[in-house]
Design a protein around this motif. Sequence first.
Motif, PDB file in Angstrom:
ATOM      1  N   SER A   1       0.830  -1.216   0.000  1.00 28.99           N
ATOM      2  CA  SER A   1       0.000   0.000   0.000  1.00 28.99           C
ATOM      3  C   SER A   1       0.857   1.255   0.000  1.00 28.99           C
ATOM      4  O   SER A   1       0.589   2.215  -0.730  1.00 28.99           O
ATOM      5  N   MET A   2       1.892   1.266   0.831  1.00 35.19           N
ATOM      6  CA  MET A   2       2.768   2.438   0.922  1.00 35.19           C
ATOM      7  C   MET A   2       3.488   2.694  -0.394  1.00 35.19           C
ATOM      8  O   MET A   2       3.574   3.843  -0.859  1.00 35.19           O
ATOM      9  N   LEU A   3       4.022   1.632  -0.998  1.00 34.31           N
ATOM     10  CA  LEU A   3       4.743   1.803  -2.259  1.00 34.31           C
ATOM     11  C   LEU A   3       3.805   2.289  -3.356  1.00 34.31           C
ATOM     12  O   LEU A   3       4.160   3.178  -4.148  1.00 34.31           O
ATOM     13  N   GLU A   4       2.620   1.713  -3.404  1.00 42.31           N
ATOM     14  CA  GLU A   4       1.657   2.109  -4.433  1.00 42.31           C
ATOM     15  C   GLU A   4       1.250   3.561  -4.275  1.00 42.31           C
ATOM     16  O   GLU A   4       1.236   4.329  -5.247  1.00 42.31           O
ATOM     17  N   MET A   5       0.955   3.974  -3.050  1.00 42.03           N
ATOM     18  CA  MET A   5       0.556   5.355  -2.799  1.00 42.03           C
ATOM     19  C   MET A   5       1.720   6.321  -3.011  1.00 42.03           C
ATOM     20  O   MET A   5       1.508   7.484  -3.349  1.00 42.03           O
ATOM     21  N   GLY A   6       2.945   5.825  -2.828  1.00 37.84           N
ATOM     22  CA  GLY A   6       4.119   6.681  -3.012  1.00 37.84           C
ATOM     23  C   GLY A   6       4.638   6.715  -4.439  1.00 37.84           C
ATOM     24  O   GLY A   6       5.657   7.360  -4.708  1.00 37.84           O
ATOM     25  N   GLY A   7       3.956   6.027  -5.343  1.00 38.62           N
ATOM     26  CA  GLY A   7       4.354   6.058  -6.739  1.00 38.62           C
ATOM     27  C   GLY A   7       5.564   5.205  -7.065  1.00 38.62           C
ATOM     28  O   GLY A   7       6.232   5.431  -8.085  1.00 38.62           O
ATOM     29  N   ILE A   8       5.849   4.204  -6.230  1.00 37.86           N
ATOM     30  CA  ILE A   8       6.979   3.310  -6.470  1.00 37.86           C
ATOM     31  C   ILE A   8       6.493   2.122  -7.309  1.00 37.86           C
ATOM     32  O   ILE A   8       5.398   1.604  -7.088  1.00 37.86           O
ATOM     33  N   SER A   9       7.296   1.698  -8.260  1.00 37.73           N
ATOM     34  CA  SER A   9       6.921   0.594  -9.138  1.00 37.73           C
ATOM     35  C   SER A   9       6.747  -0.699  -8.349  1.00 37.73           C
ATOM     36  O   SER A   9       7.697  -1.199  -7.732  1.00 37.73           O
ATOM     37  N   LEU A  10       5.549  -1.260  -8.377  1.00 37.56           N
ATOM     38  CA  LEU A  10       5.316  -2.508  -7.659  1.00 37.56           C
ATOM     39  C   LEU A  10       5.983  -3.689  -8.364  1.00 37.56           C
ATOM     40  O   LEU A  10       6.400  -4.645  -7.710  1.00 37.56           O
ATOM     41  N   SER A  11       6.070  -3.637  -9.678  1.00 40.18           N
ATOM     42  CA  SER A  11       6.741  -4.735 -10.386  1.00 40.18           C
ATOM     43  C   SER A  11       8.214  -4.794  -9.990  1.00 40.18           C
ATOM     44  O   SER A  11       8.780  -5.884  -9.802  1.00 40.18           O
TER      45      SER A  11
ATOM     46  N   ALA B   1       9.426  -3.631  -7.093  1.00 36.64           N
ATOM     47  CA  ALA B   1       9.460  -4.012  -5.685  1.00 36.64           C
ATOM     48  C   ALA B   1       9.266  -5.513  -5.517  1.00 36.64           C
ATOM     49  O   ALA B   1       9.934  -6.155  -4.691  1.00 36.64           O
ATOM     50  N   ARG B   2       8.368  -6.088  -6.304  1.00 33.77           N
ATOM     51  CA  ARG B   2       8.056  -7.509  -6.162  1.00 33.77           C
ATOM     52  C   ARG B   2       9.164  -8.408  -6.688  1.00 33.77           C
ATOM     53  O   ARG B   2       9.198  -9.603  -6.366  1.00 33.77           O
ATOM     54  N   ARG B   3      10.068  -7.857  -7.498  1.00 33.65           N
ATOM     55  CA  ARG B   3      11.201  -8.661  -7.990  1.00 33.65           C
ATOM     56  C   ARG B   3      12.301  -8.782  -6.945  1.00 33.65           C
ATOM     57  O   ARG B   3      13.191  -9.629  -7.078  1.00 33.65           O
ATOM     58  N   GLN B   4      12.282  -7.932  -5.931  1.00 35.19           N
ATOM     59  CA  GLN B   4      13.316  -7.980  -4.904  1.00 35.19           C
ATOM     60  C   GLN B   4      13.031  -9.150  -3.957  1.00 35.19           C
ATOM     61  O   GLN B   4      11.885  -9.460  -3.658  1.00 35.19           O
ATOM     62  N   PRO B   5      14.082  -9.827  -3.488  1.00 33.32           N
ATOM     63  CA  PRO B   5      13.853 -10.951  -2.571  1.00 33.32           C
ATOM     64  C   PRO B   5      13.245 -10.493  -1.251  1.00 33.32           C
ATOM     65  O   PRO B   5      13.401  -9.338  -0.836  1.00 33.32           O
ATOM     66  N   VAL B   6      12.543 -11.395  -0.617  1.00 35.23           N
ATOM     67  CA  VAL B   6      11.867 -11.143   0.653  1.00 35.23           C
ATOM     68  C   VAL B   6      12.360 -12.159   1.670  1.00 35.23           C
ATOM     69  O   VAL B   6      12.461 -13.350   1.377  1.00 35.23           O
ATOM     70  N   TRP B   7      12.641 -11.686   2.876  1.00 34.23           N
ATOM     71  CA  TRP B   7      13.006 -12.561   3.990  1.00 34.23           C
ATOM     72  C   TRP B   7      11.918 -12.463   5.057  1.00 34.23           C
ATOM     73  O   TRP B   7      11.561 -11.371   5.487  1.00 34.23           O
ATOM     74  N   VAL B   8      11.401 -13.616   5.479  1.00 33.46           N
ATOM     75  CA  VAL B   8      10.308 -13.643   6.457  1.00 33.46           C
ATOM     76  C   VAL B   8      10.611 -14.710   7.511  1.00 33.46           C
ATOM     77  O   VAL B   8      11.213 -15.739   7.216  1.00 33.46           O
ATOM     78  N   PRO B   9      10.166 -14.503   8.772  1.00 32.15           N
ATOM     79  CA  PRO B   9      10.476 -15.466   9.828  1.00 32.15           C
ATOM     80  C   PRO B   9       9.417 -16.534  10.051  1.00 32.15           C
ATOM     81  O   PRO B   9       9.576 -17.365  10.947  1.00 32.15           O
ATOM     82  N   HIS B  10       8.321 -16.520   9.267  1.00 35.10           N
ATOM     83  CA  HIS B  10       7.244 -17.462   9.555  1.00 35.10           C
ATOM     84  C   HIS B  10       6.532 -17.842   8.255  1.00 35.10           C
ATOM     85  O   HIS B  10       6.326 -16.989   7.386  1.00 35.10           O
ATOM     86  N   PRO B  11       6.127 -19.105   8.121  1.00 34.53           N
ATOM     87  CA  PRO B  11       5.422 -19.522   6.894  1.00 34.53           C
ATOM     88  C   PRO B  11       4.153 -18.728   6.621  1.00 34.53           C
ATOM     89  O   PRO B  11       3.788 -18.520   5.461  1.00 34.53           O
ATOM     90  N   ARG B  12       3.474 -18.268   7.675  1.00 29.28           N
ATOM     91  CA  ARG B  12       2.244 -17.492   7.464  1.00 29.28           C
ATOM     92  C   ARG B  12       2.552 -16.161   6.766  1.00 29.28           C
ATOM     93  O   ARG B  12       1.795 -15.710   5.897  1.00 29.28           O
ATOM     94  N   ILE B  13       3.668 -15.553   7.122  1.00 29.22           N
ATOM     95  CA  ILE B  13       4.067 -14.298   6.469  1.00 29.22           C
ATOM     96  C   ILE B  13       4.522 -14.584   5.046  1.00 29.22           C
ATOM     97  O   ILE B  13       4.263 -13.799   4.123  1.00 29.22           O
ATOM     98  N   ALA B  14       5.191 -15.715   4.853  1.00 31.79           N
ATOM     99  CA  ALA B  14       5.600 -16.101   3.501  1.00 31.79           C
ATOM    100  C   ALA B  14       4.383 -16.269   2.601  1.00 31.79           C
ATOM    101  O   ALA B  14       4.399 -15.849   1.431  1.00 31.79           O
ATOM    102  N   GLU B  15       3.326 -16.861   3.127  1.00 33.70           N
ATOM    103  CA  GLU B  15       2.118 -17.042   2.343  1.00 33.70           C
ATOM    104  C   GLU B  15       1.492 -15.697   1.983  1.00 33.70           C
ATOM    105  O   GLU B  15       1.024 -15.503   0.860  1.00 33.70           O
ATOM    106  N   ARG B  16       1.489 -14.758   2.925  1.00 34.93           N
ATOM    107  CA  ARG B  16       0.958 -13.422   2.619  1.00 34.93           C
ATOM    108  C   ARG B  16       1.805 -12.745   1.541  1.00 34.93           C
ATOM    109  O   ARG B  16       1.271 -12.132   0.617  1.00 34.93           O
ATOM    110  N   ALA B  17       3.133 -12.858   1.668  1.00 34.50           N
ATOM    111  CA  ALA B  17       4.016 -12.255   0.673  1.00 34.50           C
ATOM    112  C   ALA B  17       3.741 -12.838  -0.714  1.00 34.50           C
ATOM    113  O   ALA B  17       3.739 -12.114  -1.718  1.00 34.50           O
ATOM    114  N   LYS B  18       3.497 -14.137  -0.756  1.00 34.14           N
ATOM    115  CA  LYS B  18       3.198 -14.783  -2.038  1.00 34.14           C
ATOM    116  C   LYS B  18       1.908 -14.236  -2.633  1.00 34.14           C
ATOM    117  O   LYS B  18       1.842 -13.938  -3.841  1.00 34.14           O
ATOM    118  N   THR B  19       0.865 -14.084  -1.817  1.00 31.00           N
ATOM    119  CA  THR B  19      -0.404 -13.560  -2.325  1.00 31.00           C
ATOM    120  C   THR B  19      -0.281 -12.104  -2.745  1.00 31.00           C
ATOM    121  O   THR B  19      -1.051 -11.631  -3.589  1.00 31.00           O
TER     122      THR B  19
END
Length: 290
Positions: free
Chosen positions: A232-242, A244-262
């Motif tokens: 939401s912040m990136l979209e409202m700030g005019g940052i390219s989501l495509s 942003a989504r290409r950058q790797p993500v590090w998460v400490p829990h499978p539930r957060i990983a699932e949210r990141a995937k969605t």
Amino acid sequence: MSHLPALTPLPILVVTRPLAQAIHSVARLQAAGYAAWALPTLEITGLADEPAQQQLAQALAALPTYDLVIWVSPNAILMSVTAAPTLLTTWPATTTIAVLGPGSLQTLQTEGLAPTVSVFSPQGATSNAPAETARYDSETLWQVLNEHYLPRTVSGKWAAQRVLILRGQGGREWLARQLQTAGAVVDVVACYARRCPPLTAPQQTTLRGWQAVQQPLAWVLSSSEGASNLISMLEMGGISLSWARRQPVWVPHPRIAERAKTLGFLDIHLCGTGDSGLIDSLAQARRDSA
């Protein structure tokens, strides 16, 4: 806000925890040799409405009537202490504490809780889970409470227990439902509010600059809500989501990983919990790619 790291061929770790925790994490990561930058995607605030403030005050005043108090995060502890400054130094001997992770254990110690007070956690003296393998979530805490807390009670049954859960407004309901289904009397009380902050002008400038030069980043996401807020912040700030989504993500829990995937992130890595867990996981990733 933390000092902006110089451009680097390695990814800059963008830490999205609430500000106080993000600054601490950035310092730990920089000390370990990583470029890191704080971009909080959750803002922690006090309770705005008087009824919620009164409910919290009444719950904290009634602590001796509870058998067990569960804090869901370090912020929940800090905001409770803000509401009642002598809370931990005058803790009732008959009330046991449970928390979700090492950050909360450290906060209890820092804020003055006596070491003689019983505290149950997925990482603690009352849990068999080693620190490096423990999962710090409601599901694991529920297991710890059933295996270690309940046998120490007089009745050994949840039906005899009064439990207070202190958390942010709109928090996860899973643990409260488990306790209620088992027969416990559960009060869930908010001690802080969360909101999605907008990108500041300097943050927008920095992110746009990194986007323009294709600076590699790695998003460090510590909650599902924070992950959603980042988009939401990136979209409202005019940052390219495509981008942003290409950058790797590090998460400490499978539930957060699932949210990141969605949310459309393409390169998701599960890491250890806390700063030490993240640093260990990053080091292992370096060794694996060498």
